[in-house]
Design a protein around this motif. Structure first.
Motif, PDB file in Angstrom:
ATOM      1  N   VAL A 275       0.866  -1.177   0.000  1.00 24.67           N
ATOM      2  CA  VAL A 275       0.000   0.000   0.000  1.00 24.67           C
ATOM      3  C   VAL A 275       0.904   1.229   0.000  1.00 24.67           C
ATOM      4  CG1 VAL A 275      -1.738   1.297   1.274  1.00 24.67           C
ATOM      5  CG2 VAL A 275      -1.838  -1.200   1.211  1.00 24.67           C
ATOM      6  N   SER A 276       0.676   2.078  -0.968  1.00 21.69           N
ATOM      7  CA  SER A 276       1.499   3.273  -1.102  1.00 21.69           C
ATOM      8  C   SER A 276       0.687   4.510  -0.770  1.00 21.69           C
ATOM      9  CB  SER A 276       2.033   3.374  -2.540  1.00 21.69           C
ATOM     10  OG  SER A 276       2.785   4.562  -2.710  1.00 21.69           O
ATOM     11  N   GLN A 277       1.256   5.383   0.015  1.00 29.89           N
ATOM     12  CA  GLN A 277       0.562   6.590   0.446  1.00 29.89           C
ATOM     13  C   GLN A 277       1.401   7.799   0.033  1.00 29.89           C
ATOM     14  OE1 GLN A 277      -0.809   6.193   4.485  1.00 29.89           O
ATOM     15  NE2 GLN A 277      -1.258   8.361   4.675  1.00 29.89           N
ATOM     16  N   HIS A 278       0.713   8.836  -0.452  1.00 29.76           N
ATOM     17  CA  HIS A 278       1.423  10.024  -0.945  1.00 29.76           C
ATOM     18  C   HIS A 278       0.631  11.288  -0.655  1.00 29.76           C
ATOM     19  CE1 HIS A 278       3.963  12.391  -3.630  1.00 29.76           C
ATOM     20  NE2 HIS A 278       2.854  12.936  -4.078  1.00 29.76           N
ATOM     21  N   PRO A 279       1.243  12.353  -0.203  1.00 27.83           N
ATOM     22  CA  PRO A 279       2.672  12.495   0.073  1.00 27.83           C
ATOM     23  C   PRO A 279       3.022  11.926   1.445  1.00 27.83           C
ATOM     24  CG  PRO A 279       1.564  14.544   0.556  1.00 27.83           C
ATOM     25  CD  PRO A 279       0.509  13.602   0.022  1.00 27.83           C
ATOM     26  N   SER A 280       4.276  11.791   1.728  1.00 29.81           N
ATOM     27  CA  SER A 280       4.695  11.291   3.034  1.00 29.81           C
ATOM     28  C   SER A 280       4.721  12.426   4.061  1.00 29.81           C
ATOM     29  CB  SER A 280       6.079  10.652   2.950  1.00 29.81           C
ATOM     30  OG  SER A 280       7.026  11.590   2.458  1.00 29.81           O
ATOM     31  N   ARG A 281       4.882  13.628   3.542  1.00 35.07           N
ATOM     32  CA  ARG A 281       4.953  14.779   4.442  1.00 35.07           C
ATOM     33  C   ARG A 281       4.420  16.009   3.707  1.00 35.07           C
ATOM     34  NH1 ARG A 281       8.420  15.694   8.877  1.00 35.07           N
ATOM     35  NH2 ARG A 281       9.394  13.693   8.407  1.00 35.07           N
ATOM     36  N   VAL A 282       3.590  16.785   4.376  1.00 34.52           N
ATOM     37  CA  VAL A 282       3.053  17.999   3.748  1.00 34.52           C
ATOM     38  C   VAL A 282       2.849  19.074   4.807  1.00 34.52           C
ATOM     39  CG1 VAL A 282       0.689  17.121   3.914  1.00 34.52           C
ATOM     40  CG2 VAL A 282       1.220  18.934   2.291  1.00 34.52           C
ATOM     41  N   ILE A 283       3.207  20.275   4.420  1.00 31.61           N
ATOM     42  CA  ILE A 283       2.987  21.445   5.265  1.00 31.61           C
ATOM     43  C   ILE A 283       2.067  22.392   4.506  1.00 31.61           C
ATOM     44  CG2 ILE A 283       4.053  23.405   6.446  1.00 31.61           C
ATOM     45  CD1 ILE A 283       6.649  21.783   6.551  1.00 31.61           C
ATOM     46  N   CYS A 284       1.014  22.812   5.135  1.00 27.67           N
ATOM     47  CA  CYS A 284       0.084  23.700   4.440  1.00 27.67           C
ATOM     48  C   CYS A 284      -0.320  24.847   5.356  1.00 27.67           C
ATOM     49  CB  CYS A 284      -1.157  22.927   3.975  1.00 27.67           C
ATOM     50  SG  CYS A 284      -2.262  22.422   5.295  1.00 27.67           S
ATOM     51  N   LYS A 285      -0.841  25.894   4.732  1.00 30.40           N
ATOM     52  CA  LYS A 285      -1.295  27.044   5.501  1.00 30.40           C
ATOM     53  C   LYS A 285      -2.698  26.815   6.026  1.00 30.40           C
ATOM     54  CE  LYS A 285       1.495  30.596   3.187  1.00 30.40           C
ATOM     55  NZ  LYS A 285       1.464  31.885   2.437  1.00 30.40           N
ATOM     56  N   SER A 286      -2.983  27.386   7.145  1.00 34.48           N
ATOM     57  CA  SER A 286      -4.308  27.272   7.734  1.00 34.48           C
ATOM     58  C   SER A 286      -5.363  27.791   6.762  1.00 34.48           C
ATOM     59  CB  SER A 286      -4.359  28.082   9.039  1.00 34.48           C
ATOM     60  OG  SER A 286      -5.573  27.895   9.694  1.00 34.48           O
ATOM     61  N   GLY A 287      -6.432  27.034   6.602  1.00 33.51           N
ATOM     62  CA  GLY A 287      -7.499  27.440   5.706  1.00 33.51           C
ATOM     63  C   GLY A 287      -7.452  26.785   4.344  1.00 33.51           C
ATOM     64  N   THR A 288      -6.339  26.187   4.006  1.00 39.52           N
ATOM     65  CA  THR A 288      -6.212  25.504   2.709  1.00 39.52           C
ATOM     66  C   THR A 288      -6.605  24.038   2.841  1.00 39.52           C
ATOM     67  OG1 THR A 288      -3.887  24.957   3.068  1.00 39.52           O
ATOM     68  CG2 THR A 288      -4.367  27.066   2.008  1.00 39.52           C
ATOM     69  N   SER A 289      -6.710  23.373   1.699  1.00 42.25           N
ATOM     70  CA  SER A 289      -7.082  21.955   1.684  1.00 42.25           C
ATOM     71  C   SER A 289      -5.906  21.103   1.229  1.00 42.25           C
ATOM     72  CB  SER A 289      -8.272  21.733   0.751  1.00 42.25           C
ATOM     73  OG  SER A 289      -9.416  22.409   1.226  1.00 42.25           O
ATOM     74  N   VAL A 290      -5.864  19.903   1.734  1.00 41.74           N
ATOM     75  CA  VAL A 290      -4.766  18.988   1.412  1.00 41.74           C
ATOM     76  C   VAL A 290      -5.347  17.630   1.028  1.00 41.74           C
ATOM     77  CG1 VAL A 290      -2.789  17.744   2.336  1.00 41.74           C
ATOM     78  CG2 VAL A 290      -3.171  20.119   2.985  1.00 41.74           C
ATOM     79  N   LYS A 291      -4.832  17.071  -0.052  1.00 46.75           N
ATOM     80  CA  LYS A 291      -5.296  15.755  -0.500  1.00 46.75           C
ATOM     81  C   LYS A 291      -4.207  14.720  -0.269  1.00 46.75           C
ATOM     82  CE  LYS A 291      -7.691  15.136  -4.329  1.00 46.75           C
ATOM     83  NZ  LYS A 291      -8.038  14.981  -5.761  1.00 46.75           N
TER      84      LYS A 291
END
Lengths: 118, 114
Positions: free
Chosen positions: A4-20
């Motif tokens: 099972v592969s998961q991506h991304p392994s690490r993400v930094i985002c700004k408050s209020g934005t969305s991350v997939k």
């Protein structure tokens, strides 16, 4: 063994934005995948069950409008953290079990995604 | 409501000795139990499992024991090796078929000293 592969392994985002976050079963098909969250020094907590071709099932206390899950194919499930806030910072992990029961029945986990919301 | 409990947050053993990790559960509907090993910033790796119809399952250095009457299971690692140092999670599942839906314990950090 199953991968099972998961991506991304690490993400930094700004408050209020969305991350997939993507979760893929590389060598087997999975009609069901699972999303977990782990806070520091705590256990893995099941967030939701992702069902191919139908709506996800959320555990009690998990906001379905905040954590959008899509399972469009037998090998891919995505988790979108919408309007992320710092308290959503956590380690998100997906898992899948092969639909083919001839394989081992244990669940296989992705590598996890470390989400940091600043 | 913690249905799966690992009451020992950490365990330290000498290389070559036996490591015993314990797990208790409260839900009698659980019928499948698994042990996972996890390193920081990685997903859990499956180690060994046991069905509720058995009381022991062995795989190499790893043996899992299940005591249904006590709602208790344990993982024995012998001989322990420094590479075994990691966090070990006990997990339980209820209802056949949906084995990916797991309830995890809090984890026990095992340190094996050379």
């Amino acid at each position: 063994g199953a991968v099972v592969s998961q991506h991304p392994s690490r993400v930094i985002c700004k408050s209020g934005t969305s991350v997939k976050i993507e979760c893929r079963s590389l060598d087997f098909q999975a009609t069901t995948m699972f999303w977990y969250r782990q806070f520091p020094k705590q256990s893995l907590m099941l967030m939701a069950t992702s069902n191919e071709g139908s709506k996800a099932t959320y555990e009690q206390g998990v906001e379905k409008d905040k954590f959008l899950i899509n399972h469009a194919s037998l090998t891919l499930s995505t988790l979108t953290v919408t309007s992320a806030h710092p308290e959503d910072s956590s380690f998100y992990i997906c898992s899948a079990s092969p639909t083919d029961r001839a394989m081992n029945t244990e669940a296989f986990f992705g590598q996890g995604t470390r989400l940091t919301v600043v | 409501d913690q249905q799966v409990k690992q009451n020992s947050p950490s365990l330290s053993v000498q290389e070559g000795r036996i490591s015993i990790l314990n797990c208790d559960y409260t839900n009698s509907m659980f019928d499948y139990f698994l042990w996972y090993k996890k390193y920081p910033a990685e997903g859990p790796t499956f180690l060994i499992s046991i069905s509720s119809i058995k009381d022991k399952n062995e795989d190499g250095r790893f043996t899992v024991f299940l005591n249904k009457s006590a709602k208790h299971l344990s993982l024995h690692i012998v001989p322990s090796q420094p590479g075994d140092s990691a966090v070990y999670f006990c997990a339980a599942n209820k209802g056949s078929g949906n084995t990916g839906k797991l309830i995890f314990g809090q984890g026990t950090t095992l340190q094996v000293k050379p």
